[in-house]
Design a protein around this motif. Sequence first.
Motif, PDB file in Angstrom:
ATOM      1  N   MET A 274       0.828  -1.196   0.000  1.00  0.00           N
ATOM      2  CA  MET A 274       0.000   0.000   0.000  1.00  0.00           C
ATOM      3  C   MET A 274       0.867   1.252   0.000  1.00  0.00           C
ATOM      4  SD  MET A 274      -3.092  -1.127   2.542  1.00  0.00           S
ATOM      5  CE  MET A 274      -4.166  -2.499   2.113  1.00  0.00           C
ATOM      6  N   ARG A 275       1.912   1.248   0.822  1.00  0.00           N
ATOM      7  CA  ARG A 275       2.822   2.388   0.867  1.00  0.00           C
ATOM      8  C   ARG A 275       3.551   2.552  -0.467  1.00  0.00           C
ATOM      9  NH1 ARG A 275       6.227   0.597   5.833  1.00  0.00           N
ATOM     10  NH2 ARG A 275       7.595   2.274   5.130  1.00  0.00           N
ATOM     11  N   TYR A 276       3.934   1.442  -1.062  1.00  0.00           N
ATOM     12  CA  TYR A 276       4.701   1.473  -2.308  1.00  0.00           C
ATOM     13  C   TYR A 276       3.913   2.136  -3.440  1.00  0.00           C
ATOM     14  CZ  TYR A 276       7.154  -0.161  -6.483  1.00  0.00           C
ATOM     15  OH  TYR A 276       7.814  -0.227  -7.683  1.00  0.00           O
ATOM     16  N   TRP A 277       2.683   1.674  -3.668  1.00  0.00           N
ATOM     17  CA  TRP A 277       1.925   2.228  -4.792  1.00  0.00           C
ATOM     18  C   TRP A 277       1.505   3.667  -4.544  1.00  0.00           C
ATOM     19  CZ3 TRP A 277       2.780   0.090  -9.088  1.00  0.00           C
ATOM     20  CH2 TRP A 277       2.996  -1.293  -9.175  1.00  0.00           C
ATOM     21  N   HIS A 278       1.329   4.015  -3.287  1.00  0.00           N
ATOM     22  CA  HIS A 278       1.106   5.427  -2.965  1.00  0.00           C
ATOM     23  C   HIS A 278       2.316   6.249  -3.407  1.00  0.00           C
ATOM     24  CE1 HIS A 278       0.447   8.643   0.404  1.00  0.00           C
ATOM     25  NE2 HIS A 278       0.238   9.139  -0.804  1.00  0.00           N
ATOM     26  N   ALA A 279       3.522   5.755  -3.109  1.00  0.00           N
ATOM     27  CA  ALA A 279       4.741   6.474  -3.490  1.00  0.00           C
ATOM     28  C   ALA A 279       4.893   6.550  -5.003  1.00  0.00           C
ATOM     29  CB  ALA A 279       5.959   5.777  -2.878  1.00  0.00           C
ATOM     30  N   ILE A 280       4.625   5.458  -5.700  1.00  0.00           N
ATOM     31  CA  ILE A 280       4.739   5.466  -7.158  1.00  0.00           C
ATOM     32  C   ILE A 280       3.769   6.466  -7.776  1.00  0.00           C
ATOM     33  CG2 ILE A 280       4.379   4.078  -9.242  1.00  0.00           C
ATOM     34  CD1 ILE A 280       6.993   3.495  -7.728  1.00  0.00           C
ATOM     35  N   THR A 281       2.570   6.551  -7.217  1.00  0.00           N
ATOM     36  CA  THR A 281       1.586   7.512  -7.730  1.00  0.00           C
ATOM     37  C   THR A 281       2.069   8.933  -7.511  1.00  0.00           C
ATOM     38  OG1 THR A 281      -0.189   5.947  -7.241  1.00  0.00           O
ATOM     39  CG2 THR A 281      -0.824   8.226  -7.619  1.00  0.00           C
ATOM     40  N   LEU A 282       2.678   9.198  -6.368  1.00  0.00           N
ATOM     41  CA  LEU A 282       3.236  10.534  -6.116  1.00  0.00           C
ATOM     42  C   LEU A 282       4.323  10.864  -7.133  1.00  0.00           C
ATOM     43  CD1 LEU A 282       3.510  10.547  -2.212  1.00  0.00           C
ATOM     44  CD2 LEU A 282       1.886  11.817  -3.623  1.00  0.00           C
ATOM     45  N   ALA A 283       5.181   9.876  -7.414  1.00  0.00           N
ATOM     46  CA  ALA A 283       6.243  10.092  -8.398  1.00  0.00           C
ATOM     47  C   ALA A 283       5.654  10.418  -9.765  1.00  0.00           C
ATOM     48  CB  ALA A 283       7.139   8.866  -8.480  1.00  0.00           C
ATOM     49  N   ASN A 284       4.613   9.692 -10.155  1.00  0.00           N
ATOM     50  CA  ASN A 284       3.976   9.944 -11.444  1.00  0.00           C
ATOM     51  C   ASN A 284       3.291  11.306 -11.498  1.00  0.00           C
ATOM     52  OD1 ASN A 284       4.733   7.502 -12.604  1.00  0.00           O
ATOM     53  ND2 ASN A 284       2.908   6.430 -11.876  1.00  0.00           N
ATOM     54  N   LYS A 285       2.947  11.800 -10.332  1.00  0.00           N
ATOM     55  CA  LYS A 285       2.299  13.106 -10.252  1.00  0.00           C
ATOM     56  C   LYS A 285       3.324  14.239 -10.232  1.00  0.00           C
ATOM     57  CE  LYS A 285      -1.254  15.494  -7.555  1.00  0.00           C
ATOM     58  NZ  LYS A 285      -1.911  15.586  -6.236  1.00  0.00           N
ATOM     59  N   GLY A 286       4.616  13.879 -10.223  1.00  0.00           N
ATOM     60  CA  GLY A 286       5.668  14.889 -10.218  1.00  0.00           C
ATOM     61  C   GLY A 286       6.252  15.174  -8.851  1.00  0.00           C
ATOM     62  N   GLN A 287       5.733  14.491  -7.827  1.00  0.00           N
ATOM     63  CA  GLN A 287       6.230  14.704  -6.462  1.00  0.00           C
ATOM     64  C   GLN A 287       7.309  13.663  -6.145  1.00  0.00           C
ATOM     65  OE1 GLN A 287       2.964  15.113  -3.616  1.00  0.00           O
ATOM     66  NE2 GLN A 287       1.636  15.939  -5.221  1.00  0.00           N
ATOM     67  N   VAL A 288       8.390  13.743  -6.911  1.00  0.00           N
ATOM     68  CA  VAL A 288       9.434  12.728  -6.814  1.00  0.00           C
ATOM     69  C   VAL A 288      10.137  12.772  -5.467  1.00  0.00           C
ATOM     70  CG1 VAL A 288      11.587  11.884  -7.823  1.00  0.00           C
ATOM     71  CG2 VAL A 288       9.745  12.721  -9.307  1.00  0.00           C
ATOM     72  N   ALA A 289      10.389  13.940  -4.954  1.00  0.00           N
ATOM     73  CA  ALA A 289      11.083  14.062  -3.665  1.00  0.00           C
ATOM     74  C   ALA A 289      10.296  13.378  -2.556  1.00  0.00           C
ATOM     75  CB  ALA A 289      11.311  15.537  -3.333  1.00  0.00           C
ATOM     76  N   GLU A 290       8.988  13.605  -2.543  1.00  0.00           N
ATOM     77  CA  GLU A 290       8.151  12.971  -1.515  1.00  0.00           C
ATOM     78  C   GLU A 290       8.091  11.463  -1.736  1.00  0.00           C
ATOM     79  OE1 GLU A 290       3.637  13.354   0.387  1.00  0.00           O
ATOM     80  OE2 GLU A 290       4.380  14.852  -1.043  1.00  0.00           O
ATOM     81  N   ALA A 291       8.037  11.056  -3.005  1.00  0.00           N
ATOM     82  CA  ALA A 291       8.016   9.626  -3.318  1.00  0.00           C
ATOM     83  C   ALA A 291       9.298   8.945  -2.833  1.00  0.00           C
ATOM     84  CB  ALA A 291       7.842   9.417  -4.812  1.00  0.00           C
ATOM     85  N   LYS A 292      10.424   9.602  -3.020  1.00  0.00           N
ATOM     86  CA  LYS A 292      11.706   9.036  -2.593  1.00  0.00           C
ATOM     87  C   LYS A 292      11.748   8.828  -1.085  1.00  0.00           C
ATOM     88  CE  LYS A 292      15.316  11.070  -4.372  1.00  0.00           C
ATOM     89  NZ  LYS A 292      16.134  12.209  -4.882  1.00  0.00           N
ATOM     90  N   LYS A 293      11.178   9.743  -0.343  1.00  0.00           N
ATOM     91  CA  LYS A 293      11.139   9.606   1.121  1.00  0.00           C
ATOM     92  C   LYS A 293      10.359   8.360   1.533  1.00  0.00           C
ATOM     93  CE  LYS A 293      11.424  14.572   2.143  1.00  0.00           C
ATOM     94  NZ  LYS A 293      10.703  15.730   2.723  1.00  0.00           N
ATOM     95  N   MET A 294       9.308   8.085   0.810  1.00  0.00           N
ATOM     96  CA  MET A 294       8.501   6.911   1.124  1.00  0.00           C
ATOM     97  C   MET A 294       9.171   5.622   0.661  1.00  0.00           C
ATOM     98  SD  MET A 294       4.620   8.206   0.247  1.00  0.00           S
ATOM     99  CE  MET A 294       3.943   6.678   0.866  1.00  0.00           C
ATOM    100  N   LEU A 295       9.837   5.674  -0.489  1.00  0.00           N
ATOM    101  CA  LEU A 295      10.413   4.464  -1.062  1.00  0.00           C
ATOM    102  C   LEU A 295      11.689   4.020  -0.347  1.00  0.00           C
ATOM    103  CD1 LEU A 295       9.902   5.257  -4.844  1.00  0.00           C
ATOM    104  CD2 LEU A 295       8.748   3.460  -3.530  1.00  0.00           C
ATOM    105  N   LYS A 296      12.411   4.939   0.206  1.00  0.00           N
ATOM    106  CA  LYS A 296      13.695   4.593   0.832  1.00  0.00           C
ATOM    107  C   LYS A 296      13.553   3.516   1.909  1.00  0.00           C
ATOM    108  CE  LYS A 296      17.748   6.666   3.047  1.00  0.00           C
ATOM    109  NZ  LYS A 296      18.396   7.942   3.465  1.00  0.00           N
ATOM    110  N   PRO A 297      12.650   3.676   2.909  1.00  0.00           N
ATOM    111  CA  PRO A 297      12.522   2.611   3.920  1.00  0.00           C
ATOM    112  C   PRO A 297      11.917   1.326   3.360  1.00  0.00           C
ATOM    113  CG  PRO A 297      10.880   4.328   4.279  1.00  0.00           C
ATOM    114  CD  PRO A 297      11.819   4.846   3.231  1.00  0.00           C
ATOM    115  N   ILE A 298      11.122   1.449   2.300  1.00  0.00           N
ATOM    116  CA  ILE A 298      10.545   0.258   1.675  1.00  0.00           C
ATOM    117  C   ILE A 298      11.650  -0.568   1.028  1.00  0.00           C
ATOM    118  CG2 ILE A 298       9.019  -0.576  -0.152  1.00  0.00           C
ATOM    119  CD1 ILE A 298       7.251   1.885   0.387  1.00  0.00           C
TER     120      ILE A 298
END
Length: 332
Positions: A274-298
């Motif tokens: 659930m956390r992963y796909w939320h992060a991928i969606t943020l990245a696709n929306k252009g919020q790469v920095a926020e996506a990276k914060k979520m993906l790092k611990p994953i």
Amino acid sequence: MFHRSLLTLFGVLLLSVAGYAQQVFSKQEPFAYTYSIVARDPKTGEMAVAVQSHWFSVGTAVSWAEAGVGAVATQSFTNKSFGMRGLALLKSGKTAQQALDELLSTDEGRDVRQVAIVDSKGNVAAHTGKKCVDMAGHITGKQFSVQANMMVSDKVWPAMAKAFEQSEGQPLAERVLAALDAAQAQGGDIRGRQSAALLVVGASASQTPWDDRLVDLRVDDNPEPLKELRRLLKLHRAYDHMNAGDLAVEKNDMPTAVREYQTAEQAFPQNLEMRYWHAITLANKGQVAEAKKMLKPIFKQDPNWRTLTARLPKVGLLTVSAPELQQILSLK
């Protein structure tokens, strides 16, 4: 299912109903001593059957329902054919009572059966055979029926009826689980607990019948089946939001996708997917920095998610630029 241990356990019972048991019991008709509820939601038209028992995989024997048709619970000395035959009778135009009467009319084991039916109009009918094991009984109410046999006390099914009635306004799945919880609070099955099941179907059949079972959950063997069933229902609701997020992505509706993924993640924050796909969606929306914060611990917890991420651009599920992709894959 007919094991020697059960012969010993139920020896007294078998003697008391010998005339019936010898004729009607078979390996296809398990001992589903249990409590259950069938119900219809008058607002949505959804129908449900829920059950708990000290029996392995009780949902495979007791619970039957079809969208736009009705729901059936068949228990005690279970006649599983009552499930499919009962639904077929309802589909042919019979009311719940007419269907039940027809099922019992040719059943030599009717005295050891317990059956309840609700039809798509909210009519209910129930039967407790006179040789069902005490404590046994049922209550029919407004578009629902509760029934139980081999209970600790005769307070079980009245408590179920009260809990269901008092939960009006909640979703149907939560209401029938409230009834099961109330039964257990009164002692429930005299043998204890082992399995539970919840089945909810739609008000009418759709053009995609594979989608007509709105909730279909089973706990086949667990020391706390109702607790686990509630956890699964909560998870089911969370994945509904995940599915809604996926659909929004397909439609390129990223704000809705983010909202749905966030709702799912909040319900189960430790669920990596659930956390992963939320992060991928943020990245696709252009919020790469926020996506990276979520993906790092994953990635740190499970490197396979990093490997999966590298495969997503090929199929269009990750649309970041090549440099951004490299930044994501290089997370430490």
